[in-house]
Design a protein around this motif. Structure first.
Motif, PDB file in Angstrom:
ATOM      1  N   ALA A   1       2.280   3.728  -1.457  1.00  0.00           N
ATOM      2  CA  ALA A   1       2.180   4.524  -2.685  1.00  0.00           C
ATOM      3  C   ALA A   1       2.929   3.849  -3.832  1.00  0.00           C
ATOM      4  O   ALA A   1       2.409   3.756  -4.950  1.00  0.00           O
ATOM      5  CB  ALA A   1       2.732   5.932  -2.442  1.00  0.00           C
ATOM      6  N   CYS A   2       4.118   3.358  -3.547  1.00  0.00           N
ATOM      7  CA  CYS A   2       4.927   2.713  -4.592  1.00  0.00           C
ATOM      8  C   CYS A   2       4.293   1.402  -5.067  1.00  0.00           C
ATOM      9  O   CYS A   2       4.336   1.088  -6.256  1.00  0.00           O
ATOM     10  CB  CYS A   2       6.344   2.457  -4.078  1.00  0.00           C
TER      11      CYS A   2
ATOM     12  N   ASN B   1       0.629   2.221  -7.021  1.00  0.00           N
ATOM     13  CA  ASN B   1       0.618   3.080  -8.198  1.00  0.00           C
ATOM     14  C   ASN B   1       1.908   2.929  -8.994  1.00  0.00           C
ATOM     15  O   ASN B   1       2.947   3.453  -8.596  1.00  0.00           O
ATOM     16  CB  ASN B   1       0.458   4.550  -7.778  1.00  0.00           C
TER      17      ASN B   1
ATOM     18  N   LYS C   1       4.996   3.447 -11.358  1.00  0.00           N
ATOM     19  CA  LYS C   1       5.798   4.619 -11.739  1.00  0.00           C
ATOM     20  C   LYS C   1       5.668   5.779 -10.757  1.00  0.00           C
ATOM     21  O   LYS C   1       5.866   6.932 -11.107  1.00  0.00           O
ATOM     22  CB  LYS C   1       5.472   5.050 -13.160  1.00  0.00           C
ATOM     23  N   THR C   2       5.335   5.480  -9.509  1.00  0.00           N
ATOM     24  CA  THR C   2       5.280   6.500  -8.466  1.00  0.00           C
ATOM     25  C   THR C   2       6.696   6.828  -8.008  1.00  0.00           C
ATOM     26  O   THR C   2       7.532   5.936  -7.890  1.00  0.00           O
ATOM     27  CB  THR C   2       4.436   5.991  -7.275  1.00  0.00           C
TER      28      THR C   2
ATOM     29  N   VAL D   1       8.671   8.537  -4.829  1.00  0.00           N
ATOM     30  CA  VAL D   1       8.629   9.037  -3.461  1.00  0.00           C
ATOM     31  C   VAL D   1      10.035   9.484  -3.102  1.00  0.00           C
ATOM     32  O   VAL D   1      10.997   8.736  -3.295  1.00  0.00           O
ATOM     33  CB  VAL D   1       8.148   7.953  -2.469  1.00  0.00           C
TER      34      VAL D   1
ATOM     35  N   SER E   1       8.012   2.022  -9.870  1.00  0.00           N
ATOM     36  CA  SER E   1       8.035   3.003  -8.785  1.00  0.00           C
ATOM     37  C   SER E   1       9.432   3.080  -8.176  1.00  0.00           C
ATOM     38  O   SER E   1      10.226   2.135  -8.290  1.00  0.00           O
ATOM     39  CB  SER E   1       7.024   2.635  -7.703  1.00  0.00           C
TER      40      SER E   1
ATOM     41  N   SER F   1       7.428  14.082  -8.420  1.00  0.00           N
ATOM     42  CA  SER F   1       7.308  13.122  -7.330  1.00  0.00           C
ATOM     43  C   SER F   1       5.865  13.117  -6.857  1.00  0.00           C
ATOM     44  O   SER F   1       5.167  14.119  -6.971  1.00  0.00           O
ATOM     45  CB  SER F   1       8.257  13.454  -6.174  1.00  0.00           C
ATOM     46  N   ASN F   2       5.445  11.991  -6.347  1.00  0.00           N
ATOM     47  CA  ASN F   2       4.086  11.850  -5.868  1.00  0.00           C
ATOM     48  C   ASN F   2       3.998  12.152  -4.376  1.00  0.00           C
ATOM     49  O   ASN F   2       2.996  12.624  -3.887  1.00  0.00           O
ATOM     50  CB  ASN F   2       3.565  10.449  -6.166  1.00  0.00           C
TER      51      ASN F   2
END
Length: 146
Positions: free
Chosen positions: A69-70, A73, A75-76, A78, A124, A144-145
């Motif tokens: 995810a980081c 994408n 600016k993610t 977690v 991220s 947060s994603n």
């Protein structure tokens, strides 16, 4: 099956680095972990609970999902919470170091001990906390994603 003569072969390390650049890390998972990975991506539920034996790869799989995810994408955010800050230090961080062993230097996130956050070059963040003594409160607020 032989490669066509016009296609250059790449080394295993070069292939791994390309997968890192694409944010594809599922190749690091074993069969059981891949089942969890698939469940995570194919579920229609916003919340999942995995009840599995110790040492079954839950944490490793979750960290692979976090890294993907980081990386994919910018600016993610977690947020990863363990029962205690000591467990973050003695269990979670060594697993992260294991995951990062073949990561290209340019993609390796910087860990800031004071913040307990891994900062990625694309903006991220992987934020870590233990839940004891109100430490998880530091992860509250903000978006947060995962």
């Amino acid at each position: 099956m032989e490669q066509p003569a016009n296609k250059p072969q790449i080394s295993q390390l070069e292939a791994k680095h390309e997968l890192w650049r694409r944010g594809v890390l599922s190749w690091k998972l074993d069969t059981n972990q891949k089942a969890l990975y698939t469940l995570f991506h194919e579920s229609n539920h916003n919340i999942q609970t995995w009840l599995l034996a110790r040492r079954s790869g839950k944490t490793y799989t979750l960290l692979i999902l976090a890294f993907e995810a980081c990386l994919r994408n910018p600016k993610t955010i977690v947020k990863f919470v363990a029962p205690t800050r000591l467990q973050v230090q003695t269990i979670i961080r060594p697993i992260i170091q294991q995951i990062l062993e073949d990561c290209p230097q340019a993609l390796k996130p910087d860990f800031k001990t004071q913040d307990f956050i891994y900062y990625f070059s694309n903006g991220s963040e992987l934020q870590l906390a233990g839940s004891e003594a109100g430490n998880a409160e530091k992860l509250r607020g903000g978006s947060s994603n995962i």
